[in-house]
Design a protein around this motif. Sequence first.
Motif, PDB file in Angstrom:
ATOM      1  N   ASN A 103      -5.645 -14.205  -4.357  1.00 33.53           N
ATOM      2  CA  ASN A 103      -6.199 -14.718  -5.612  1.00 33.53           C
ATOM      3  C   ASN A 103      -7.505 -13.998  -5.945  1.00 33.53           C
ATOM      4  O   ASN A 103      -8.587 -14.591  -5.948  1.00 33.53           O
ATOM      5  N   LEU A 104      -7.391 -12.716  -6.242  1.00 29.74           N
ATOM      6  CA  LEU A 104      -8.567 -11.898  -6.525  1.00 29.74           C
ATOM      7  C   LEU A 104      -9.117 -12.199  -7.912  1.00 29.74           C
ATOM      8  O   LEU A 104      -8.365 -12.492  -8.841  1.00 29.74           O
ATOM      9  N   GLU A 105     -10.426 -12.093  -8.038  1.00 27.58           N
ATOM     10  CA  GLU A 105     -11.044 -12.177  -9.362  1.00 27.58           C
ATOM     11  C   GLU A 105     -11.145 -10.758  -9.904  1.00 27.58           C
ATOM     12  O   GLU A 105     -11.677  -9.865  -9.241  1.00 27.58           O
ATOM     13  N   VAL A 106     -10.616 -10.535 -11.091  1.00 23.75           N
ATOM     14  CA  VAL A 106     -10.532  -9.174 -11.624  1.00 23.75           C
ATOM     15  C   VAL A 106     -11.158  -9.097 -13.014  1.00 23.75           C
ATOM     16  O   VAL A 106     -11.165 -10.072 -13.765  1.00 23.75           O
ATOM     17  N   GLU A 107     -11.661  -7.916 -13.330  1.00 22.13           N
ATOM     18  CA  GLU A 107     -12.181  -7.623 -14.669  1.00 22.13           C
ATOM     19  C   GLU A 107     -11.110  -6.846 -15.406  1.00 22.13           C
ATOM     20  O   GLU A 107     -10.598  -5.843 -14.897  1.00 22.13           O
ATOM     21  N   THR A 108     -10.759  -7.308 -16.611  1.00 24.31           N
ATOM     22  CA  THR A 108      -9.672  -6.673 -17.347  1.00 24.31           C
ATOM     23  C   THR A 108     -10.079  -6.416 -18.794  1.00 24.31           C
ATOM     24  O   THR A 108     -11.141  -6.858 -19.248  1.00 24.31           O
ATOM     25  N   THR A 109      -9.197  -5.751 -19.500  1.00 25.13           N
ATOM     26  CA  THR A 109      -9.420  -5.492 -20.923  1.00 25.13           C
ATOM     27  C   THR A 109      -9.374  -6.769 -21.749  1.00 25.13           C
ATOM     28  O   THR A 109      -9.720  -6.755 -22.933  1.00 25.13           O
TER      29      THR A 109
ATOM     30  N   ILE B 296      -5.261  -4.978 -18.726  1.00 24.67           N
ATOM     31  CA  ILE B 296      -5.274  -3.906 -17.736  1.00 24.67           C
ATOM     32  C   ILE B 296      -6.511  -4.098 -16.860  1.00 24.67           C
ATOM     33  O   ILE B 296      -7.638  -4.160 -17.364  1.00 24.67           O
ATOM     34  N   ILE B 297      -6.289  -4.190 -15.569  1.00 28.18           N
ATOM     35  CA  ILE B 297      -7.383  -4.400 -14.613  1.00 28.18           C
ATOM     36  C   ILE B 297      -8.159  -3.094 -14.422  1.00 28.18           C
ATOM     37  O   ILE B 297      -7.581  -2.011 -14.353  1.00 28.18           O
ATOM     38  N   ALA B 298      -9.483  -3.219 -14.314  1.00 32.10           N
ATOM     39  CA  ALA B 298     -10.338  -2.089 -13.934  1.00 32.10           C
ATOM     40  C   ALA B 298     -10.679  -2.214 -12.456  1.00 32.10           C
ATOM     41  O   ALA B 298     -10.919  -3.311 -11.955  1.00 32.10           O
ATOM     42  N   ASP B 299     -10.687  -1.072 -11.752  1.00 32.00           N
ATOM     43  CA  ASP B 299     -10.991  -1.096 -10.319  1.00 32.00           C
ATOM     44  C   ASP B 299     -11.726   0.183  -9.926  1.00 32.00           C
ATOM     45  O   ASP B 299     -11.268   0.954  -9.088  1.00 32.00           O
ATOM     46  N   PRO B 300     -12.903   0.431 -10.543  1.00 25.29           N
ATOM     47  CA  PRO B 300     -13.611   1.691 -10.281  1.00 25.29           C
ATOM     48  C   PRO B 300     -14.048   1.872  -8.833  1.00 25.29           C
ATOM     49  O   PRO B 300     -14.248   3.007  -8.387  1.00 25.29           O
ATOM     50  N   ASN B 301     -14.180   0.784  -8.080  1.00 23.06           N
ATOM     51  CA  ASN B 301     -14.593   0.893  -6.676  1.00 23.06           C
ATOM     52  C   ASN B 301     -13.429   1.016  -5.709  1.00 23.06           C
ATOM     53  O   ASN B 301     -13.618   1.071  -4.495  1.00 23.06           O
ATOM     54  N   ARG B 302     -12.216   1.033  -6.252  1.00 26.62           N
ATOM     55  CA  ARG B 302     -11.000   1.197  -5.431  1.00 26.62           C
ATOM     56  C   ARG B 302     -10.839   0.119  -4.370  1.00 26.62           C
ATOM     57  O   ARG B 302     -10.290   0.358  -3.297  1.00 26.62           O
ATOM     58  N   GLU B 303     -11.277  -1.074  -4.670  1.00 26.50           N
ATOM     59  CA  GLU B 303     -11.140  -2.175  -3.707  1.00 26.50           C
ATOM     60  C   GLU B 303      -9.870  -2.984  -3.950  1.00 26.50           C
ATOM     61  O   GLU B 303      -9.192  -3.396  -3.014  1.00 26.50           O
ATOM     62  N   ILE B 304      -9.560  -3.204  -5.225  1.00 31.64           N
ATOM     63  CA  ILE B 304      -8.402  -4.039  -5.555  1.00 31.64           C
ATOM     64  C   ILE B 304      -7.103  -3.359  -5.149  1.00 31.64           C
ATOM     65  O   ILE B 304      -6.186  -4.010  -4.618  1.00 31.64           O
ATOM     66  N   ILE B 305      -7.011  -2.036  -5.356  1.00 34.46           N
ATOM     67  CA  ILE B 305      -5.766  -1.353  -5.011  1.00 34.46           C
ATOM     68  C   ILE B 305      -5.458  -1.457  -3.511  1.00 34.46           C
ATOM     69  O   ILE B 305      -4.292  -1.494  -3.117  1.00 34.46           O
TER      70      ILE B 305
END
Length: 219
Positions: free
Chosen positions: A12-18, A98-107
Amino acid sequence: MPGITIGDTVPNLEVETTQGRFKLHDYFADSWTILFSHPGDFTPVCTTELGMMAAYADEFSKRGVKLLGLSCDDIASHNEWIKDVEAYSGGHKVKYPIIADPNREIIKQLNMVDPDEKGPNGQQLPSRALHIVGPNKMVKLSFLYPATTGRNMDEVLRVVDSLQKAAKHKVATPVNWKPNEKVVISPSVNNDQAKEMFPQGFETTDLPSKKGYLRFTQV
């Protein structure tokens, strides 16, 4: 392979999206969800795929399926990229977040890291991964493609139909199955149970083993 796979609950990750910030489980709610990742914004194969997802959005919606994309670029980049996607797709609007993941943690947590591909700065890139998540928030099916190969949205739609049919009835879909074709009855269902569950009847294939395990019916 590290990370989540079939049968695992999506964290249940908290994500930043468009479309704002939210927790994945809140977005999933009690629906089926297709969660798909892309190696990067403004890349050719990804642009065609997001456009086709937009074009197929109504078909997925008819089946109660939500869409959720992911790319490691930031929100500003996503919003600019969406303009290209919509132009390429003939005006189909990208209505899904669309999720943003600039720190490559979510992937990493969603098992969407390409084992070989890296960006110009040496950072890991997302694989071309797709998880179909059930209403119980568990992964029901996963596709993993290399960056060079675009997905087939007809196949994604087909497996959604298969998964939903299997969830509703004790059946499985045979090779090359398409909607409205016959399905096979689960071996866990004996013939007496099958007669009750499938009053329309079923056919048992005569095989050399004489084991009546291959039973076809229409549901």
